[in-house]
Design a protein around this motif. Sequence first.
Motif, PDB file in Angstrom:
ATOM      1  N   LEU A  89      13.833  33.341   7.218  1.00 52.42           N
ATOM      2  CA  LEU A  89      12.456  33.217   7.702  1.00 52.42           C
ATOM      3  C   LEU A  89      11.633  32.318   6.784  1.00 52.42           C
ATOM      4  CD1 LEU A  89      11.724  36.900   8.794  1.00 52.42           C
ATOM      5  CD2 LEU A  89      11.878  34.901  10.288  1.00 52.42           C
ATOM      6  N   HIS A  90      11.778  32.486   5.479  1.00 54.07           N
ATOM      7  CA  HIS A  90      10.999  31.669   4.557  1.00 54.07           C
ATOM      8  C   HIS A  90      11.456  30.216   4.573  1.00 54.07           C
ATOM      9  CE1 HIS A  90       8.207  34.399   2.618  1.00 54.07           C
ATOM     10  NE2 HIS A  90       9.139  35.342   2.656  1.00 54.07           N
ATOM     11  N   ARG A  91      12.721  29.987   4.814  1.00 49.97           N
ATOM     12  CA  ARG A  91      13.183  28.596   4.902  1.00 49.97           C
ATOM     13  C   ARG A  91      12.648  27.925   6.166  1.00 49.97           C
ATOM     14  NH1 ARG A  91      18.141  26.659   2.094  1.00 49.97           N
ATOM     15  NH2 ARG A  91      18.094  27.782   0.131  1.00 49.97           N
ATOM     16  N   GLU A  92      12.430  28.715   7.200  1.00 47.89           N
ATOM     17  CA  GLU A  92      11.934  28.152   8.462  1.00 47.89           C
ATOM     18  C   GLU A  92      10.411  28.036   8.487  1.00 47.89           C
ATOM     19  OE1 GLU A  92      12.123  29.051  13.296  1.00 47.89           O
ATOM     20  OE2 GLU A  92      13.337  30.231  11.896  1.00 47.89           O
ATOM     21  N   TYR A  93       9.715  29.057   7.970  1.00 55.24           N
ATOM     22  CA  TYR A  93       8.259  29.119   8.130  1.00 55.24           C
ATOM     23  C   TYR A  93       7.472  28.809   6.862  1.00 55.24           C
ATOM     24  CZ  TYR A  93       9.150  31.258  12.676  1.00 55.24           C
ATOM     25  OH  TYR A  93       9.572  31.502  13.970  1.00 55.24           O
ATOM     26  N   GLY A  94       8.139  28.751   5.710  1.00 54.29           N
ATOM     27  CA  GLY A  94       7.423  28.408   4.485  1.00 54.29           C
ATOM     28  C   GLY A  94       7.205  29.586   3.556  1.00 54.29           C
ATOM     29  N   PRO A  95       6.300  29.414   2.573  1.00 58.64           N
ATOM     30  CA  PRO A  95       6.148  30.399   1.498  1.00 58.64           C
ATOM     31  C   PRO A  95       5.414  31.686   1.886  1.00 58.64           C
ATOM     32  CG  PRO A  95       4.623  28.595   1.187  1.00 58.64           C
ATOM     33  CD  PRO A  95       5.497  28.204   2.335  1.00 58.64           C
ATOM     34  N   VAL A  96       4.782  31.729   3.049  1.00 52.76           N
ATOM     35  CA  VAL A  96       4.160  32.968   3.511  1.00 52.76           C
ATOM     36  C   VAL A  96       4.557  33.182   4.973  1.00 52.76           C
ATOM     37  CG1 VAL A  96       2.006  31.726   3.989  1.00 52.76           C
ATOM     38  CG2 VAL A  96       2.013  34.227   3.911  1.00 52.76           C
ATOM     39  N   VAL A  97       5.111  34.353   5.255  1.00 49.36           N
ATOM     40  CA  VAL A  97       5.617  34.639   6.600  1.00 49.36           C
ATOM     41  C   VAL A  97       5.145  36.023   7.034  1.00 49.36           C
ATOM     42  CG1 VAL A  97       7.652  34.851   8.076  1.00 49.36           C
ATOM     43  CG2 VAL A  97       7.691  33.266   6.153  1.00 49.36           C
ATOM     44  N   ARG A  98       4.718  36.092   8.279  1.00 52.33           N
ATOM     45  CA  ARG A  98       4.367  37.396   8.862  1.00 52.33           C
ATOM     46  C   ARG A  98       5.658  38.047   9.357  1.00 52.33           C
ATOM     47  NH1 ARG A  98       0.670  38.388  14.255  1.00 52.33           N
ATOM     48  NH2 ARG A  98       0.140  40.601  13.864  1.00 52.33           N
ATOM     49  N   VAL A  99       6.077  39.124   8.709  1.00 50.75           N
ATOM     50  CA  VAL A  99       7.368  39.739   9.034  1.00 50.75           C
ATOM     51  C   VAL A  99       7.223  41.059   9.782  1.00 50.75           C
ATOM     52  CG1 VAL A  99       8.548  38.630   7.118  1.00 50.75           C
ATOM     53  CG2 VAL A  99       7.467  40.863   6.765  1.00 50.75           C
ATOM     54  N   ASN A 100       6.000  41.543   9.934  1.00 49.75           N
ATOM     55  CA  ASN A 100       5.644  42.672  10.790  1.00 49.75           C
ATOM     56  C   ASN A 100       4.221  42.446  11.233  1.00 49.75           C
ATOM     57  OD1 ASN A 100       7.671  44.658  11.332  1.00 49.75           O
ATOM     58  ND2 ASN A 100       7.637  45.259   9.167  1.00 49.75           N
ATOM     59  N   HIS A 101       3.762  43.213  12.193  1.00 46.11           N
ATOM     60  CA  HIS A 101       2.391  42.962  12.639  1.00 46.11           C
ATOM     61  C   HIS A 101       1.388  43.182  11.517  1.00 46.11           C
ATOM     62  CE1 HIS A 101       2.257  47.393  13.053  1.00 46.11           C
ATOM     63  NE2 HIS A 101       0.965  47.263  12.974  1.00 46.11           N
ATOM     64  N   ASP A 102       1.743  44.041  10.528  1.00 47.08           N
ATOM     65  CA  ASP A 102       0.819  44.335   9.434  1.00 47.08           C
ATOM     66  C   ASP A 102       1.414  44.015   8.067  1.00 47.08           C
ATOM     67  OD1 ASP A 102       2.765  46.268   9.411  1.00 47.08           O
ATOM     68  OD2 ASP A 102       1.397  47.959   9.120  1.00 47.08           O
ATOM     69  N   GLU A 103       2.386  43.092   8.015  1.00 52.77           N
ATOM     70  CA  GLU A 103       3.070  42.817   6.751  1.00 52.77           C
ATOM     71  C   GLU A 103       3.312  41.330   6.558  1.00 52.77           C
ATOM     72  OE1 GLU A 103       7.226  43.983   4.387  1.00 52.77           O
ATOM     73  OE2 GLU A 103       6.669  45.033   6.241  1.00 52.77           O
ATOM     74  N   LEU A 104       3.031  40.858   5.327  1.00 50.62           N
ATOM     75  CA  LEU A 104       3.280  39.467   4.956  1.00 50.62           C
ATOM     76  C   LEU A 104       4.272  39.427   3.802  1.00 50.62           C
ATOM     77  CD1 LEU A 104      -0.370  38.011   4.942  1.00 50.62           C
ATOM     78  CD2 LEU A 104       1.331  37.840   6.783  1.00 50.62           C
ATOM     79  N   SER A 105       5.139  38.434   3.845  1.00 46.99           N
ATOM     80  CA  SER A 105       6.120  38.223   2.785  1.00 46.99           C
ATOM     81  C   SER A 105       5.826  36.881   2.118  1.00 46.99           C
ATOM     82  CB  SER A 105       7.535  38.238   3.366  1.00 46.99           C
ATOM     83  OG  SER A 105       8.500  37.964   2.379  1.00 46.99           O
ATOM     84  N   PHE A 106       5.889  36.842   0.769  1.00 48.74           N
ATOM     85  CA  PHE A 106       5.534  35.648   0.015  1.00 48.74           C
ATOM     86  C   PHE A 106       6.689  35.193  -0.877  1.00 48.74           C
ATOM     87  CE2 PHE A 106       1.494  37.524   1.064  1.00 48.74           C
ATOM     88  CZ  PHE A 106       0.612  36.462   1.230  1.00 48.74           C
ATOM     89  N   THR A 107       6.907  33.869  -0.931  1.00 50.26           N
ATOM     90  CA  THR A 107       7.839  33.294  -1.906  1.00 50.26           C
ATOM     91  C   THR A 107       7.158  32.251  -2.785  1.00 50.26           C
ATOM     92  OG1 THR A 107       8.592  31.667  -0.269  1.00 50.26           O
ATOM     93  CG2 THR A 107       9.905  33.687  -0.502  1.00 50.26           C
ATOM     94  N   ASP A 108       5.859  32.109  -2.682  1.00 51.98           N
ATOM     95  CA  ASP A 108       5.097  31.260  -3.597  1.00 51.98           C
ATOM     96  C   ASP A 108       5.098  31.952  -4.960  1.00 51.98           C
ATOM     97  OD1 ASP A 108       3.022  30.089  -5.152  1.00 51.98           O
ATOM     98  OD2 ASP A 108       2.000  29.433  -3.330  1.00 51.98           O
ATOM     99  N   PRO A 109       5.514  31.274  -6.042  1.00 53.92           N
ATOM    100  CA  PRO A 109       5.561  31.922  -7.359  1.00 53.92           C
ATOM    101  C   PRO A 109       4.235  32.510  -7.815  1.00 53.92           C
ATOM    102  CG  PRO A 109       6.739  29.827  -7.401  1.00 53.92           C
ATOM    103  CD  PRO A 109       6.050  29.896  -6.077  1.00 53.92           C
TER     104      PRO A 109
END
Length: 512
Positions: free
Chosen positions: A81-101
Motif C-alpha cells: 500500500l505504501h509503495r502504491e499510495y506514498g508515505p501516508v495511507v488510509r488503511v481503515n476508515h479511521d486509521e492512517l499508516s505512515f512511513t515518513d521518517p
Amino acid sequence: MSPAPQDGLSSLLRLLHSVSISRFFVLTIAFFVVRFFARAIQRVYFHPLSKFPGPKLLAATRISGHIKTWNGTRHLSLMKLHREYGPVVRVNHDELSFTDPNAWRDIYGHGSKGTAGSSPTKDWLRYGKTLNGSPSLLQARDVDHSRQRKIFTPAFSDRALKQQEPLFLKYTNQLVAKLKESVQGDSNKRIDMIQMYNFCTFDIMGDLTFGESLHMLDKAAYDPWVSTIFSSVRMGARMSTLANYQIMVSIVRTLIPKSRNRARYNHFAHSVTRVTKRLEKGREAEGVDLWDLVLAQEDGKGLTRGEMDSNASLFMIAGTETTATLVSGLTYLLLTHPECMQKVVAEIRNAFANTDDMTMEKLAALPYYAACIKEAFRLYPPVPLGLPRTTPEDGSTICGHFVPPRTIVTIPQHAMYTHPQNFKRSFEYLPQRWLGDPEFASDQRHALQPFSVGARNCVGQNLAYHELRLIVAKVLFAFDLELAPECEGWLDQDTYILWQKKPLMCKLSAVN
C-alpha cells in the motif's frame, strides 16, 4: 370428509405467522445490507479522512484488513500500500499508516512546535489489561508510567548493565559450550539456532528478572511456561481484530475453553511465584539482577507488589523473544551474504584473542559489526507492524497533515524500512549503507527506530543491544556456520504481532 372450519383457520393462522416471520427476517437482512452500504459510502466519500489516499475497500470496511491480520500477511499488505499510495495511507476508515521518517517525532515523540492539535496518545483499547489489574509499563497511564519509568530506567542504564555483565557472559558462554557439545563427534549434525537462541535469551532474562535461570540451556528444552507464551501470540493477534466489536468480545470470551483461560492465569501465577521467591532472597541473592538495582533506589519502593508482578511478566516476554528474533535474523542474513559474513567474522576474530576478552564496550566499538546489526534491524525488525496511537480531541498534526480527532495512527516498521523513498536498494542487505558509503547518502537513516522514540520507547534497548552483540559475537568467534538448504527463503514469514519464525537449521564447525 371435508376438514373442520377450525382446522382451516388454524392452518391459515400458521401460514400468516410463518409469512410474517419470513418477512421480518428479510426486512432485518435488508436493513443491515442497506446500513452496510450507506455507512460504506459515508466512510469513503464523506468521512473526515476521505482526503487521504488509499483503497476505497479498506476505507469502506475493516473486513479486508481483518482477513490479512488473521492470515498473518498484514505486513505485506502495508508494504504494498505504501509503495502504491506514498508515505501516508488510509488503511481503515479511521486509521492512517505512515512511513515518513518524521512521523516518529509527531506520533510517538513530542510533535512539531507551532502546529495544530496535540500529540497522539496510546490506543488503550488495543493494549488490554493485566490479569491482576496493576498496569505494567505497557498499559500504565501517563502519571503511573512516569513513576514506573523513573524507577526502572537506572536498572537498564549502561552503568547497571556493566554490573550485570557477568550474568550475560555466564549464559552466552554456556550457549557456546552447549553448541560444542551438540556437534562434537558429528560434523554433519544440524542444529536449530532458533531454539538455542531462545534458550539463551530466556535463561538470561529469567535470571535478570527472577534471580534464577529457567534452565532451558541445561535441559535443551522449552520450559512449559515459555511454551505458553509462544502458543498465545498468534491467538492474541487474531483476537485483536475484535477490539472494535465489544459485543463480539463478550461472546467470544464465553466460548473460550476454560483450559485456555486457566493456562493464562497459571502463566501469570508463575510470574507471581517467581517474584515472591526473588523478593524473599532480599539483597542476599547472588550476582546483580533487576530487583537488586530497583530496590536499592530510594524510590524503588514506590512500586506496588502488583506492579512488580505485571512488569516481571512483561519483561519476560518483551526482553526475550524480540532479542532472539533479531539474533536469528542477523544470523540468516549473514549466512546468505557470504561477503558480509567474511568481513564481520574477520573483524570479531581479529579484535579478540579469545572470548574471555569480549566485553560490552569492546563489542560496541566494532564498526562493521554495528553496521551489520543495524541492517538486520532494518530488514527484519522484531516488531514488524505498528504500535497504534490515537489522536486526541483537538486532533494532531503529523508530517504536515492535520489528522482529525479519534484517528488511529501507526508506523509499520517493516513497510517504513523497506520503502524506496527511505532507503536505496531497500530490499538488499548492505551494511555499508551505515558506514558512510556515498551511494547511500540519500538514505533516511533516522527512519530506523526499532525501539521507538519518546517517553514510551523501549526501556530495555541498551540491554537488548549488549545481549545480542555478545550472543552473536561468541557464536561467530567459536564456529563456522553453514545454512541448511531447506532454510532458503527463511525470511518469508507470517506476522502475528511478532514474526512466526521457522526453524533455522545450521551445520556448525568448531574453530580452533
